[in-house]
Scaffold this motif. Structure first.
Motif, PDB file in Angstrom:
ATOM      1  N   VAL A 394       0.621  -1.031  -0.350  1.00 12.01           N
ATOM      2  CA  VAL A 394      -0.167   0.031  -0.049  1.00 12.01           C
ATOM      3  C   VAL A 394       0.532   1.349  -0.021  1.00 12.01           C
ATOM      4  O   VAL A 394       0.436   2.253  -0.697  1.00 12.01           O
ATOM      5  CB  VAL A 394      -0.727  -0.094   0.997  1.00 12.01           C
ATOM      6  N   GLN A 395       1.611   0.871   0.787  1.00 11.46           N
ATOM      7  CA  GLN A 395       2.613   2.355   0.757  1.00 11.46           C
ATOM      8  C   GLN A 395       3.639   2.776  -0.297  1.00 11.46           C
ATOM      9  O   GLN A 395       3.314   3.414  -0.492  1.00 11.46           O
ATOM     10  CB  GLN A 395       3.597   2.642   2.371  1.00 11.46           C
ATOM     11  N   GLN A 396       3.833   1.886  -0.953  1.00 14.88           N
ATOM     12  CA  GLN A 396       4.577   1.586  -2.367  1.00 14.88           C
ATOM     13  C   GLN A 396       3.803   1.675  -3.615  1.00 14.88           C
ATOM     14  O   GLN A 396       4.386   2.941  -4.372  1.00 14.88           O
ATOM     15  CB  GLN A 396       5.067  -0.048  -2.928  1.00 14.88           C
ATOM     16  N   ASP A 397       2.627   1.767  -3.833  1.00 13.38           N
ATOM     17  CA  ASP A 397       1.321   2.221  -3.544  1.00 13.38           C
ATOM     18  C   ASP A 397       1.561   3.624  -3.845  1.00 13.38           C
ATOM     19  O   ASP A 397       1.921   4.179  -5.460  1.00 13.38           O
ATOM     20  CB  ASP A 397       0.056   1.580  -4.561  1.00 13.38           C
ATOM     21  N   GLU A 398       1.030   4.454  -3.200  1.00 16.30           N
ATOM     22  CA  GLU A 398       1.213   5.548  -2.390  1.00 16.30           C
ATOM     23  C   GLU A 398       2.773   6.489  -3.052  1.00 16.30           C
ATOM     24  O   GLU A 398       3.110   7.637  -4.368  1.00 16.30           O
ATOM     25  CB  GLU A 398       1.527   5.893  -1.454  1.00 16.30           C
ATOM     26  N   ARG A 401       2.709   5.812  -6.752  1.00 13.54           N
ATOM     27  CA  ARG A 401       2.189   7.733  -7.366  1.00 13.54           C
ATOM     28  C   ARG A 401       2.438   8.786  -7.947  1.00 13.54           C
ATOM     29  O   ARG A 401       2.344   9.151  -9.200  1.00 13.54           O
ATOM     30  CB  ARG A 401       0.500   6.652  -6.667  1.00 13.54           C
ATOM     31  N   LEU A 402       3.689   8.763  -6.444  1.00 12.96           N
ATOM     32  CA  LEU A 402       3.952  11.013  -6.799  1.00 12.96           C
ATOM     33  C   LEU A 402       5.069  10.528  -7.558  1.00 12.96           C
ATOM     34  O   LEU A 402       5.705  11.367  -7.963  1.00 12.96           O
ATOM     35  CB  LEU A 402       4.303  10.322  -5.185  1.00 12.96           C
TER      36      LEU A 402
END
Length: 761
Positions: A394-398, A401-402
């Motif tokens: 989940v953290q890596q997906d965010e 995105r950035l």
């Protein structure tokens, strides 16, 4: 006839009358030399010439006392008038005479006896030479083998001992078993058993019957030929574990051994290690139950055998030991996931390597992510370590995105932008699309690597690292119009700016580069165009001078040949016209050859050619062209036959150009040419070195860098080199060779060509 008797006879004769003993000498198996009082060889026999690899005439007149191999010890005895007897290492690489032996060492036994006249003055020396090389080598090999055996025994805390069956005696060789630090040898020495009964007494009671009844006694009866086993020895309550290999030899008529050899090693530490490993295995099970990951073992039949952690250690995946042990993967997971797990298990077992893979499972309506590691076990089973990585995904997906937003921005900037983590060995963490274009690599192949991993040229990578360090120390570091070499070695011209960026506990280096290669190349092309115009002007000026000289002679003498008074004068003028015509024709041919070479239109017919034939052809062509005061020498002597992969016509042209220059600038002395075979250092490759040397005017070292320029002249008072040298250099390089020279004013010049020899010859 004995050698001492022969010496007595010789002692009564004059030293220079030794030739009548030649037939006697030639029958002797050892080398014989008779020297005069100064050490000059007067007579040597056939065996002596064979030892030194020389022909019959080589040693006649050779001074033995001036041989660099003769030791100071021998010379001291000679000066005292004493006899000498010594083993001499004779190094053939030091000799000054020609020998069949090259770069080898023989070990020679020399015995020399002075020969006296009737007045008891030394008239010479009688020397007997024996080649002991083979004995010396065998002795060295024997010593090496014995030393290796000692090292093997002592390194492994081992001993070798022998049992004499007939005399019931045990013998331990003190020379072979002589290491003070050998624990087994010290232990056996304290036991001090001399026979079989004492040997049995030293064995641990629990091992005695097995060793006696199943191994040693059957070996002594001839029922088995050898055995290997382990047992314990006991002395004063001290126990040592032994591994022994026993073998019988020297058998009697009943095929029973009369002697037995034992090789025994101390394995006490191995036994202790094995026990420690068993204890460690027990501790490992305890450790596995404390780590935060879910761990289980799957059998070859894909069934759960062990679970080392409860489901509470994994937020999403729950495997109850009671409900899981004994069940197959198909019963726990759906068909698609079960097939996925089996494929990875099979791959890990087939390649015998650890496998890591990620997957997701829908648990209680929530998509959870896991990372699994599969490790093959020796029994065909597999161990699985499972970690819940849902939060990390989940953290890596965010983060992704950035990063995507940032990458879109930076990808549209016409700059090379890269970021390195200085706190992590300067590994790349970002690379924009323009950087990919410049580096000729994709970002995924660069991220996580250092410059030392990306650039084959480690010196260049080190230079980049130094610039990054300057940026960190100064906060920024800028450069303008500098070379930047990509991993393929391609050079680009850039302006560069490096900036230090601090992020929490980590330091980053942000590098931005402007590619100005095209602009720089345009400037270089302009400079080259101007330089090309200058070179063309110089070439036309030089060639016009070179053409004008023979052309003036042709026109001048052609105009007066009709006015010659007699036939002799007319022939003289015609000879001058003919000579200058040939010179003009050669100059035009050289211009055409040089032009063809520079535009890569010169044709080469490479094939296997015999060098000596080409050299003879060149020699015959120039043998009548040298000045009367100049000797023209081809060092044919004993030159070997050498085959090269070359164009015979072009190789002939290269040698002709070199010798033509030598003839042109040598007024007295000699011109010598030949070749020799040499080997490259640290390789088995061979090459031939063809040389042309003269005693001509020589060349000032200040002109070394322009010697191969077109129409080079050392001064305005001598003829120039024309195009011969630049053509020779280009032809040699096109055939895979090198052309070099050395020269000194007033002492002549030496040119040499280095060309590889065909490997199959």
């Amino acid at each position: 006839m004995e050698i001492d008797d022969l010496i007595d006879i010789i002692g009564d004769e004059e030293i220079h009358q030794m030739a009548k003993f030649r037939k006697i000498f030639d029958l002797l198996p050892c080398g014989i030399e008779v020297l005069d009082e100064k050490g000059v060889v007067v007579v040597c026999n056939k065996a002596d010439r064979e030892i030194f690899g020389v022909d019959e005439d080589t040693f006649v007149g050779f001074n033995d006392f001036e041989d660099p191999n003769i030791s100071e010890e021998i010379l001291q005895e000679v000066n005292k008038g004493n006899a000498f007897n010594i083993l001499l290492p004779y190094d053939f690489s030091k000799i000054t005479y020609f020998s069949l032996y090259k770069d080898c060492i023989k070990y020679l036994s020399l015995r020399g006896i002075p020969l006296y006249t009737k007045h008891q003055t030394i008239k010479g020396y009688f020397v007997v030479i024996v080649d002991d090389t083979l004995y010396h080598q065998q002795h060295t090999i024997l010593e090496d083998s014995f030393t290796k055996l000692q090292v093997a025994i002592n390194t492994g805390n081992s001993i070798i001992w022998e049992y004499d069956v007939i005399n019931n005696q045990v013998f331990i060789d003190p020379v072979l078993n002589n290491c003070k630090d050998n624990s087994l040898l010290q232990f056996i020495t304290r036991i001090s058993f001399q026979n079989k009964e004492k040997f049995y007494e030293s064995i641990h009671p629990e091992d005695l019957a097995r060793i006696r009844d199943y191994y040693l006694e059957p070996l002594l009866k001839g029922e088995i030929s050898h055995y290997t086993t382990t047992y314990r020895r006991v002395f004063d309550d001290e126990v040592m574990w032994i591994r022994v290999n026993a073998r019988g030899f020297k058998h009697d008529e009943n095929k029973k051994p009369t002697k037995v050899i034992f090789y025994a090693s101390d394995i006490s530490q191995e036994v202790e290690l094995e026990n420690s490993l068993m204890n460690l295995e027990k501790e490992s099970f305890q450790i596995l139950n404390t780590i935060p990951d879910l761990i289980f073992v799957i059998s070859k039949e894909y069934k759960f055998q062990k679970i080392f952690a409860s489901g509470t250690k994994s937020k999403g995946l729950y495997l109850s030991e009671k409900e899981t042990i004994g069940k197959s993967i198909d019963e726990i997971f759906d068909l698609e996931k079960a097939l996925f797990f089996k494929e990875n298990i099979n791959q890990a077992l087939e390649d015998n390597v650890e496998m890591e893979f990620d997957y997701s499972l829908l648990i209680n309506g929530k998509l959870c992510f896991f990372k699994s590691r599969v490790s093959p076990l020796e029994d065909g089973n597999t161990m699985h370590i499972v970690r819940d990585i849902t939060d990390k995904i989940v953290q890596q997906d965010e983060i992704n995105r950035l990063n995507a937003i940032m990458d879109i921005i930076l990808s549209n900037v016409p700059l090379v932008v890269s970021v390195k983590n200085a706190s992590d060995n300067f590994k790349y963490v970002y690379f924009n699309s323009e950087a990919e274009h410049v580096m000729n690599k994709r970002a995924k192949d660069i991220i996580g690597k250092t410059d030392f991993e990306l650039f084959p040229d480690q010196a260049w990578a080190s230079e980049i690292r130094n610039k990054d360090l300057k940026a960190i120390s100064k906060s920024y570091f800028s450069e303008y119009a500098v070379n930047y070499k990509d991993p393929s070695g391609k050079i680009r011209i850039v302006n560069a700016l490096r900036t230090r960026v601090q992020s929490k506990n980590e330091v980053y280096v942000v590098a931005m580069l402007w590619d100005i290669t095209e602009q720089h190349n345009n400037e270089l092309e302009l400079i080259k165009a101007r330089e090309s115009d200058r070179l063309k002007t110089n070439f036309l000026a030089n060639i016009s001078h070179e053409i004008r000289t023979p052309l003036n002679a042709i026109i001048g003498f052609a105009s007066i040949v009709g006015e010659a008074y007699d036939e002799f004068e007319r022939d003289y003028y015609l000879n001058i016209i003919n000579e200058n015509s040939n010179q003009l024709l050669k100059l035009i041919d050289d211009i055409i050859d040089l032009s063809s070479l520079e535009v890569d239109k010169f044709e080469f017919k490479m094939r296997s050619v015999e060098l000596k034939e080409i050299c003879w052809s060149v020699y015959n062509m120039f043998s009548q062209k040298t000045k009367p005061e100049v000797s023209f020498i081809f060092d044919d002597n004993i030159l070997p036959s050498v085959f090269l992969d070359a164009d015979s016509k072009r190789l002939h042209q290269v040698l002709s150009n070199l010798i033509d220059n030598a003839v042109k600038f040598t007024n007295k002395g000699c011109i010598r040419f030949g070749y020799e075979i040499q080997s490259e250092e640290n390789t088995e490759k061979q090459f031939v070195r063809i040389y042309v040397e003269d005693t001509g005017i020589g060349i000032d070292k200040n002109y070394n860098h322009v010697l191969f320029d077109r129409f080079f002249k050392a001064d305005n008072f001598t003829q120039g080199f024309g195009l011969g040298l630049p053509i020779a250099k280009k032809l040699t390089e096109e055939m895979g060779g090198e052309l070099k020279f050395s020269s000194e004013i007033g002492s002549g010049s030496k040119f040499w060509i280095k060309i590889p020899i065909l490997s199959n010859n």
